[in-house]
Structure formats: C-alpha cells, structure tokens
Design a protein around this motif. Structure first.
Motif, PDB file in Angstrom:
ATOM      1  N   GLN A 182       0.809  -1.249   0.099  1.00  0.00           N
ATOM      2  CA  GLN A 182      -0.069   0.064  -0.080  1.00  0.00           C
ATOM      3  C   GLN A 182       0.838   1.296  -0.064  1.00  0.00           C
ATOM      4  OE1 GLN A 182      -2.591   0.181   3.284  1.00  0.00           O
ATOM      5  NE2 GLN A 182      -3.300   2.449   2.841  1.00  0.00           N
ATOM      6  N   LEU A 183       1.959   1.173   0.822  1.00  0.00           N
ATOM      7  CA  LEU A 183       2.886   2.413   0.857  1.00  0.00           C
ATOM      8  C   LEU A 183       3.349   2.650  -0.322  1.00  0.00           C
ATOM      9  CD1 LEU A 183       4.446   2.113   4.409  1.00  0.00           C
ATOM     10  CD2 LEU A 183       2.553   3.700   3.790  1.00  0.00           C
ATOM     11  N   HIS A 184       3.845   1.698  -1.054  1.00  0.00           N
ATOM     12  CA  HIS A 184       4.542   1.797  -2.465  1.00  0.00           C
ATOM     13  C   HIS A 184       3.584   2.361  -3.303  1.00  0.00           C
ATOM     14  CE1 HIS A 184       7.386  -2.251  -1.829  1.00  0.00           C
ATOM     15  NE2 HIS A 184       7.549  -1.098  -1.310  1.00  0.00           N
ATOM     16  N   ALA A 185       2.470   2.002  -3.218  1.00  0.00           N
ATOM     17  CA  ALA A 185       1.192   2.130  -4.276  1.00  0.00           C
ATOM     18  C   ALA A 185       0.821   3.969  -3.966  1.00  0.00           C
ATOM     19  CB  ALA A 185      -0.287   1.776  -4.189  1.00  0.00           C
ATOM     20  N   GLU A 186       0.685   4.175  -2.693  1.00  0.00           N
ATOM     21  CA  GLU A 186       0.655   5.520  -2.488  1.00  0.00           C
ATOM     22  C   GLU A 186       1.600   6.706  -2.704  1.00  0.00           C
ATOM     23  OE1 GLU A 186      -3.413   5.079  -0.431  1.00  0.00           O
ATOM     24  OE2 GLU A 186      -2.129   6.762  -0.843  1.00  0.00           O
ATOM     25  N   LEU A 187       2.958   6.222  -2.328  1.00  0.00           N
ATOM     26  CA  LEU A 187       3.990   7.170  -2.667  1.00  0.00           C
ATOM     27  C   LEU A 187       4.448   6.986  -4.103  1.00  0.00           C
ATOM     28  CD1 LEU A 187       5.816   6.079   0.737  1.00  0.00           C
ATOM     29  CD2 LEU A 187       4.525   8.349   0.385  1.00  0.00           C
ATOM     30  N   TRP A 188       4.599   6.054  -4.710  1.00  0.00           N
ATOM     31  CA  TRP A 188       5.080   5.965  -6.128  1.00  0.00           C
ATOM     32  C   TRP A 188       4.082   5.432  -6.959  1.00  0.00           C
ATOM     33  CZ3 TRP A 188       8.054   4.685  -1.937  1.00  0.00           C
ATOM     34  CH2 TRP A 188       9.213   5.543  -1.486  1.00  0.00           C
ATOM     35  N   SER A 189       3.069   6.203  -7.338  1.00  0.00           N
ATOM     36  CA  SER A 189       2.014   5.945  -7.872  1.00  0.00           C
ATOM     37  C   SER A 189       2.192   5.567  -9.451  1.00  0.00           C
ATOM     38  CB  SER A 189       0.872   7.052  -8.182  1.00  0.00           C
ATOM     39  OG  SER A 189       1.387   8.342  -8.425  1.00  0.00           O
ATOM     40  N   ASP A 190       3.210   6.168  -9.886  1.00  0.00           N
ATOM     41  CA  ASP A 190       3.577   5.788 -11.394  1.00  0.00           C
ATOM     42  C   ASP A 190       3.798   4.255 -11.751  1.00  0.00           C
ATOM     43  OD1 ASP A 190       5.967   8.505 -11.667  1.00  0.00           O
ATOM     44  OD2 ASP A 190       3.854   8.615 -11.763  1.00  0.00           O
ATOM     45  N   GLY A 191       3.757   3.591 -10.691  1.00  0.00           N
ATOM     46  CA  GLY A 191       3.730   2.015 -11.060  1.00  0.00           C
ATOM     47  C   GLY A 191       4.985   1.329 -10.285  1.00  0.00           C
ATOM     48  N   PRO A 192       5.066  -0.166 -10.506  1.00  0.00           N
ATOM     49  CA  PRO A 192       6.176  -0.698  -9.776  1.00  0.00           C
ATOM     50  C   PRO A 192       7.762  -0.432 -10.501  1.00  0.00           C
ATOM     51  CG  PRO A 192       5.089  -2.183 -11.381  1.00  0.00           C
ATOM     52  CD  PRO A 192       4.258  -0.916 -11.210  1.00  0.00           C
ATOM     53  N   SER A 193       8.546  -0.546  -9.717  1.00  0.00           N
ATOM     54  CA  SER A 193      10.137  -0.172 -10.183  1.00  0.00           C
ATOM     55  C   SER A 193      10.854  -1.147  -9.458  1.00  0.00           C
ATOM     56  CB  SER A 193      10.177   1.076  -9.747  1.00  0.00           C
ATOM     57  OG  SER A 193      11.643   1.557  -9.856  1.00  0.00           O
ATOM     58  N   ASN A 194      12.021  -1.540  -9.872  1.00  0.00           N
ATOM     59  CA  ASN A 194      13.095  -2.298  -9.435  1.00  0.00           C
ATOM     60  C   ASN A 194      13.707  -1.786  -7.962  1.00  0.00           C
ATOM     61  OD1 ASN A 194      12.707  -4.155 -11.421  1.00  0.00           O
ATOM     62  ND2 ASN A 194      14.462  -3.379 -12.617  1.00  0.00           N
ATOM     63  N   HIS A 195      13.506  -0.587  -7.989  1.00  0.00           N
ATOM     64  CA  HIS A 195      13.985   0.243  -6.945  1.00  0.00           C
ATOM     65  C   HIS A 195      13.033   0.723  -5.972  1.00  0.00           C
ATOM     66  CE1 HIS A 195      17.635   0.337  -9.326  1.00  0.00           C
ATOM     67  NE2 HIS A 195      17.064   1.047 -10.383  1.00  0.00           N
ATOM     68  N   VAL A 196      11.850   0.409  -6.049  1.00  0.00           N
ATOM     69  CA  VAL A 196      10.766   0.925  -5.014  1.00  0.00           C
ATOM     70  C   VAL A 196      11.157   0.410  -3.816  1.00  0.00           C
ATOM     71  CG1 VAL A 196       8.395   0.681  -4.361  1.00  0.00           C
ATOM     72  CG2 VAL A 196       8.829   1.269  -6.807  1.00  0.00           C
ATOM     73  N   GLY A 197      11.451  -1.009  -3.470  1.00  0.00           N
ATOM     74  CA  GLY A 197      11.608  -1.557  -2.334  1.00  0.00           C
ATOM     75  C   GLY A 197      12.981  -0.743  -1.343  1.00  0.00           C
ATOM     76  N   GLY A 198      13.847  -0.424  -2.377  1.00  0.00           N
ATOM     77  CA  GLY A 198      14.867   0.399  -1.730  1.00  0.00           C
ATOM     78  C   GLY A 198      14.447   1.663  -1.440  1.00  0.00           C
ATOM     79  N   LEU A 199      13.633   2.376  -2.346  1.00  0.00           N
ATOM     80  CA  LEU A 199      13.254   3.693  -2.022  1.00  0.00           C
ATOM     81  C   LEU A 199      12.404   3.881  -0.916  1.00  0.00           C
ATOM     82  CD1 LEU A 199      12.170   4.699  -5.497  1.00  0.00           C
ATOM     83  CD2 LEU A 199      14.000   5.775  -4.372  1.00  0.00           C
ATOM     84  N   LEU A 200      11.341   2.938  -0.427  1.00  0.00           N
ATOM     85  CA  LEU A 200      10.621   2.929   0.690  1.00  0.00           C
ATOM     86  C   LEU A 200      11.545   2.733   1.966  1.00  0.00           C
ATOM     87  CD1 LEU A 200       7.779   3.020   1.825  1.00  0.00           C
ATOM     88  CD2 LEU A 200       7.697   0.512   1.762  1.00  0.00           C
ATOM     89  N   ALA A 201      12.407   2.032   1.852  1.00  0.00           N
ATOM     90  CA  ALA A 201      13.366   1.841   3.189  1.00  0.00           C
ATOM     91  C   ALA A 201      14.101   2.620   3.336  1.00  0.00           C
ATOM     92  CB  ALA A 201      14.293   0.265   3.051  1.00  0.00           C
ATOM     93  N   GLY A 202      14.639   3.748   2.288  1.00  0.00           N
ATOM     94  CA  GLY A 202      15.468   4.617   2.470  1.00  0.00           C
ATOM     95  C   GLY A 202      14.605   5.947   3.056  1.00  0.00           C
ATOM     96  N   CYS A 203      13.178   5.908   2.854  1.00  0.00           N
ATOM     97  CA  CYS A 203      12.161   6.904   3.221  1.00  0.00           C
ATOM     98  C   CYS A 203      12.062   6.542   4.624  1.00  0.00           C
ATOM     99  CB  CYS A 203      10.962   6.877   2.392  1.00  0.00           C
ATOM    100  SG  CYS A 203       9.868   8.327   2.579  1.00  0.00           S
ATOM    101  N   VAL A 204      11.765   5.527   4.953  1.00  0.00           N
ATOM    102  CA  VAL A 204      11.599   5.174   6.417  1.00  0.00           C
ATOM    103  C   VAL A 204      12.636   5.534   7.310  1.00  0.00           C
ATOM    104  CG1 VAL A 204      11.149   3.241   8.000  1.00  0.00           C
ATOM    105  CG2 VAL A 204       9.672   3.287   5.911  1.00  0.00           C
ATOM    106  N   TRP A 205      13.975   5.339   6.813  1.00  0.00           N
ATOM    107  CA  TRP A 205      15.187   5.485   7.593  1.00  0.00           C
ATOM    108  C   TRP A 205      15.203   6.975   7.727  1.00  0.00           C
ATOM    109  CZ3 TRP A 205      19.677   8.225   6.432  1.00  0.00           C
ATOM    110  CH2 TRP A 205      20.705   8.150   7.183  1.00  0.00           C
ATOM    111  N   ARG A 206      15.050   7.826   6.614  1.00  0.00           N
ATOM    112  CA  ARG A 206      15.060   9.357   6.932  1.00  0.00           C
ATOM    113  C   ARG A 206      14.310   9.761   7.799  1.00  0.00           C
ATOM    114  NH1 ARG A 206      16.940   8.509   1.496  1.00  0.00           N
ATOM    115  NH2 ARG A 206      15.007   8.636   0.667  1.00  0.00           N
ATOM    116  N   LEU A 207      12.909   9.303   7.943  1.00  0.00           N
ATOM    117  CA  LEU A 207      11.922   9.534   8.775  1.00  0.00           C
ATOM    118  C   LEU A 207      12.181   9.347  10.100  1.00  0.00           C
ATOM    119  CD1 LEU A 207       9.081  11.033   9.101  1.00  0.00           C
ATOM    120  CD2 LEU A 207       8.090   8.620   8.611  1.00  0.00           C
ATOM    121  N   ARG A 208      12.554   8.207  10.452  1.00  0.00           N
ATOM    122  CA  ARG A 208      12.988   7.859  11.576  1.00  0.00           C
ATOM    123  C   ARG A 208      14.080   8.854  12.052  1.00  0.00           C
ATOM    124  NH1 ARG A 208      13.601   1.260  10.654  1.00  0.00           N
ATOM    125  NH2 ARG A 208      11.385   0.888  11.467  1.00  0.00           N
TER     126      ARG A 208
END
Length: 675
Positions: free
Chosen positions: A49-75
C-alpha cells in the motif's frame, strides 16, 4: 507497547513535537509517509500500500529500496533511529503511539464526549467538549500532504466530521440561548456551504429567535431556489416543517424546543384526525419569489384567528399564487379542510353566484343539500365542526362574498380580489404591489437559468422595468425566454420596451398579459362620472367622463406617475371627480395608489389603454393642457425654493417635455433653472 513522548498533529499541516517545539517534516515523501502511518496509527500498513501511495507511477526495481530509505530518513527526523516508534514488520510498517499523542484521536474522543453529554441533557458540557474538539483544528486536515488516494479520502472524511461537529455545536448553543452570538458564524458557513441543509436550519432558527422572522423565511426561500436550480429537488421535510412553524410563530421556537421541532421524524399532525377533511386546492405553485413578508403577514393573520382576510392589488401582482401557497402551508391549522373556489369575477364572463359557490363548498364537505334547495348561509364549516379554510379566488366585489360572513367559529375565509373589499366587519386586508428589482431577477432566474440572466444584467434590468416588476408579466417573459433558447435577454427586452409590441410579446401559449388586463376593464363602471355641480369646468356643458375614457387618455399622456390635479386637467373636470375616477381604476387593479393624491400607472396598462377603441377628438388638446399645467407650475416655482419640487416631479417633467407641442414647458423650466 513503547510509549513514545513524540506528539503528532494532522488537523492542519502535519507536524510532530520534539519535546520543545512543533516541527514540520520538510521532505514531501517523508511527510506523506508519516501521514499515512498516523492515519493508521498502531495498525500495520503494508509495504504494498505504501508503494502504491508514494510512487503511483507503478512498480519499479528500486521501489523497495526507496521505501526503506524514506523510512530511515523519517526515523532520523523523529529522533527514532532505534525504530521503537516507527516499527518494521514482516509485511510493512507500523507507527506505535498512544492515542492521546495524536490530535486526531483527542479530537474524536472529545466529539464522542460532547455527543454523550448532549444525549444526557447536559448542553453546557456538550458545548465545552465540542468547542475543545473544534479548537484542535488549525486549517484543512493534512494540508501540506500530497493528495494520494488514501489522503484524499481521509481529508474528505475529516472535513465532513468537522462540519458535522460544528453544526452540532451551533445547535446546542442556539438551544442555550446563544442565537445572536452564533449568527455571524452561521451566515459565513451558509455562504461557504450553500447546499448544507442543517446549517440553513440553524440559521433560520437563530434568525427567528433573534426577532428576524422575515430574514429566517428568506433563508429558506434562497435554499429552495438553489436546490431547485441545482438539483431539481425541494428542501427536506424537517426544513419545510421549520418554515411552517416560523410562519406560524410557533412558541416552541422561542423556548429551546426549536431543535426538537426542526428534526422531528414526521410532519406535525393536526389536533384531530384529518379523515373526511377535504383538501381541494390547486397544485402548489412554484415557490414564491419576493413575497416572504406578505406570506408571513397572511399566515400570521389567519393563525391568529382572523375570520376573513382579503388580498387585493394590481392585476398580475400574484394574489392567487400567494393565497394558494398560504392555504397549502397552513394544513395543520385547518384540520376541518381547505377548499378553493374560483369565483370567476375577473374573467369578463358570468361570475359565480354566492349560492353556486356555497354549493360547491358543501359538496366538497359532503353536506350539499338535495335537489335545488339553496344552501343555508354560513353552513360551510368543516366536517365535525373542525376549523376549515375557504379560499374565494378572483372575487369581483363584496356582493360575491357577503353571504359567507361572518365565518363560523374557528373557520376562516381567504379572499383575493383586484379591488379592496370594503364595508365588512372584521376583515383583514393585505395589499400586493410590485416586486423589488432583486426579487424580479430571481423570478426570471428560476425559469431562464442563472447563467443566462446574469450574463446580461443591463438587459435584465430593462426587461424587469418593462414588466413593471409584476410577477405575472415577469413569468410570461421568463416563459418566452425558456421556450426560445435562441433568444437573448436583450432580444426580448428590446421588443418588450416598445409600447406597441409589449403586450404581444408578454404572452405564452394561451396565456397573455393583454387578456388579464382586459378582464380589469370589465370591472370599470360603464356609467359616466357626473360633474359635482353644473358650474364645474368640463367639456361641452361640463360633460361627464367615463373611467374607460380616463384610462384611454392616461395611455396617451403616458406618464408613469400622475397626480389628481394633473388628471383633473387631463379630463377637464374637477379634482373631486378626477379623484373618484382614479380610485375606480385602483379598484379595478389597473392603477396603483402611491398617496392620497398620487397614482402609478404601469407601462403595460398604458399600452393597453392606447388599444381601447373609440373616438376622442379632444385627446391631443388634453395632453397639451397637462403640459401647460406643469409649465405654469414651473413658472410659479421660479424664484422660490424649487429644488424639492423639481426632484419630486423630475421624471414627469422630462417625459412631458417630449409631448410639448408649443415649447411652453421647456421655456418655463429654463426660467426656473436660471432663477
């Protein structure tokens, strides 16, 4: 569960409290991520769900890494590098916070408390809780967050919740007697949410309790028009009931019972069963425009026990429409029944005799006499002796209704007539005149549509003037425009402004203004008005003047306003006789009395007057006599304080200058100005 000391706010821009200050999350993706987690606090939000909401353009090979990086910076921004607040779960992430750490949860707790206190009969406590809940808001919810699907849905829900709580709080405050305090806020909210019926309900109640009954009814009228124009529907039943109670001046609206009255689950029931009570009324007309005060006055008279009320006024002023609307609105006040009878007194043909009308009424109640027996007078009371309302429409004169008076105890007559009903004890009177400019424009908008009317304001004003601000003429004009979508308002206004075309264009189908005005001619006495004494000035040997002849000359004179003195000069007769003739024209609904010696002659009546056949060889000289009369008056004003006189007569003088064949008026006005 870890009890974080971090606090969060979403009822406005998204912020967190670092122990000293409220801090925004600067990065847009991190801000959106935090918002999504806060809206699902203490619940797992899947990575999908977070993938779909934050990167609505569609799946990407880097989406998992992008989400983890976003979570790390928010923490890191939250000071939660150990991940004890923003938890990582096998399928996603979860924000672990106590409910009181988020303003949204505190808001919902306060709202629940307020509703509970209101239900328990503690309005003061409810106001305190509702007020505290609304005080948590700092603007639009999630104001600085990207509008992902979940954010948009939650924002809409929260906005609706805030508005509902605002409505609840205002309702309790009104019940506590704070109606005047809430009026400014209510007016603003109604302007911002014009289709919100609960806000209109509160505003109507607050206005009424503040002593502004007409404004309260005007609020209902405006909503009625808007709903009809936008959605093609009527206001809800609770609002319709509230309108009627305001018209009736229901005492429960003043004692804190307004809320219960306005939200009753069903209509008010009459005191007795309405079985066998007739309701023979024409279909309810289109909602009244510009007659709120008159309707309120009429209902007040009838609800107050007045046995008979007569509505009179100009032809086309909407007397029948007002009477039928009032009869429909007062169903609960007349459980014995409501019956409408067209007395046919203004159609030019045979009018209905009183005994014929009485038989129709008794037939409606199922009590008509057998055979040809004439009904006994005053036998039209409602079935079982309950209160009944009889509408006698289009009455010619007092002779048509005298047999119905006095009304039976508790019953009422509602009479419409172009002429005032005189000589009857206990009769209430209501005169209808012209509509205001604003109400006239509203009437046109209802049939023609707001965009089309408002696109041509100057032409709309011209059309309203040519229709004399009268509902019947305006409805005919609106019907012509509605059925001729290729016409502009300016097209019709241009043709209606021409006197020789006005009555031709103010017609639609079989209904025309000309026919309505011709019916008034039948109300004029045929016999001539005799001079007061043989010595009085007049035509040859003081010739008598008929009201029809006077009307024809008024058409040729073509003045919007005429005085008794000018009419006497026009008719070459005494002022006493001229005054009687003017009053005859008023009684026929053709002329409007402005003062005891001053009358308004509508443009449409002047147009009809010029169509009246018959020789009048002295007409041109009669018009010039009026011009000379004002020339003399202007000369008499020279050297005096003439400003007030000129301001009062300016429109008349400007019109007469164009009819001056000798130049005497122009010369006199020039001297007056120089003097």
């Amino acid at each position: 569960m870890y009890r974080s000391t971090v606090k969060f706010r979403v009822l406005g821009p998204v912020e967190y409290h670092d122990g000293e200050n409220w801090v925004p999350v600067k990065a847009a993706k991190q801000r959106t991520l935090l918002a999504l987690l806060l809206l699902n606090a203490n619940h797992l939000v899947s990575a999908q769900q977070l993938h779909a909401e934050l990167w609505s353009d569609g799946p990407s090979n880097h989406v998992g890494g992008l989400l983890a990086g976003c979570v790390w910076r928010l923490r890191a921004a939250l000071g939660d590098s150990a991940g004890r607040t923003l938890l990582t779960r096998p399928a996603g992430y979860q924000l672990a916070v106590p409910p009181e750490a988020i303003d949204l949860h505190r808001y919902e707790s306060l709202v629940a408390a307020g509703r509970a206190q209101r239900a328990a009969g503690n309005p003061a406590g409810a106001v305190e809780s509702f007020g505290a809940a609304l005080g948590l808001w700092r603007g639009a919810p999630l104001a600085d967050v990207a509008l992902t699907p979940s954010i948009m849905a939650e924002s809409a829900r929260l906005e609706e919740s805030r508005l509902a709580v605002t409505e609840a709080n205002l309702g309790v405050r009104i019940a506590l007697g704070q109606h005047e305090d809430v009026l400014p806020e209510l007016k603003l909210l109604v302007a911002q949410h014009p289709l919100r019926e609960r806000l209109h309900e509160h505003l109507m109640t607050a206005l009424y309790r503040a002593g502004q009954q007409a404004e309260a009814l005007g609020t209902y009228r405006d909503l009625h028009h808007l709903l009809a124009d936008e959605l093609g529907i009527d206001p809800s039943r609770p609002l319709r009931e509230l309108q009627q109670r305001i018209l009736e001046e229901d005492p429960r609206l003043d004692d804190g019972g307004a809320r219960q009255v306005a939200t009753a689950s069903g209509p008010r029931e009459p005191a007795e069963s309405p079985a066998a009570a007739p309701s023979l009324l024409p279909h309810r007309p289109a909602p009244l425009v510009g007659r709120t005060r008159e309707l309120a006055a009429l209902v007040r008279l009838l609800a107050g026990g007045r046995s008979a009320v007569a509505i009179h006024g100009l032809a086309g002023s909407g007397k029948s429409t007002l009477a039928v609307e009032a009869a429909h609105a007062m169903a609960g006040d007349f459980p014995g029944g409501r019956v409408h009878v067209d007395m046919r007194g203004t159609r030019g043909g045979p009018a209905l005799r009183p005994d014929q009308a009485m038989r129709l009424i008794l037939r409606a109640f199922g009590t008509a006499p057998e055979g040809d027996d004439a009904p006994a007078p005053h036998t039209w009371a409602g079935a079982g002796g309950r209160r009944a309302l009889i509408v006698l429409d289009n009455v010619r004169d007092a002779d048509q209704v005298q047999a119905f008076l006095p009304a039976p105890p508790g019953c009422s007559l509602l009479i419409t007539s172009r002429s005032p009903m005189g000589g009857m004890d206990g009769l209430g009177h209501l005169r209808l005149g012209r509509l205001t400019v604003a109400a006239s424009a509203d009437l046109l908008r209802r049939s023609v549509g707001r965009p089309r009317v408002d696109a041509e304001p100057a032409a709309t004003s011209d059309l309203i003037r040519s229709c004399d601000h009268l509902p019947f003429a305006l409805r005919l004009a609106a019907d012509r425009l509605a059925t001729r979508p290729d016409w502009t308002v300016a097209d019709l206004a241009r043709h209606v402004a021409e006197p020789h075309q006005r009555l031709d264009f103010l017609a639609c189908g079989d209904v025309s203004l000309r026919d309505s005005l011709l019916a008034s001619l039948h109300l004029l006495p045929e016999e001539p008005e005799e001079p007061e004494t043989p010595e009085e000035p007049g035509g040859p040997a003081g010739a008598a003047v008929t009201a029809v002849k006077a009307l024809r000359r008024l058409g040729l004179l073509d003045l919007a306003v005429v005085t008794v003195a000018a009419l006497a000069v026009l008719l070459d007769t005494a002022e006493g006789q001229a005054h009687r003739i003017a009053e005859r024209l008023v009684d026929a609904g053709l002329v409007e009395s402005l003062a005891i010696d001053r009358y308004r002659v509508p443009q449409s009546v002047r147009a009809l007057a010029r169509e009246i056949p018959g020789p009048d060889p002295g007409a041109a000289e009669a018009v010039q006599r009026v011009v000379d009369h004002y020339a003399t008056a202007a000369r008499e004003q020279t050297g005096l304080t003439s400003g007030a006189w000129y301001r009062q007569e300016r429109a008349m003088l400007n019109a007469l200058v164009t009819r001056d064949r000798t130049g005497t008026l122009t010369e006199s006005l020039g001297r007056m100005a120089a003097g």
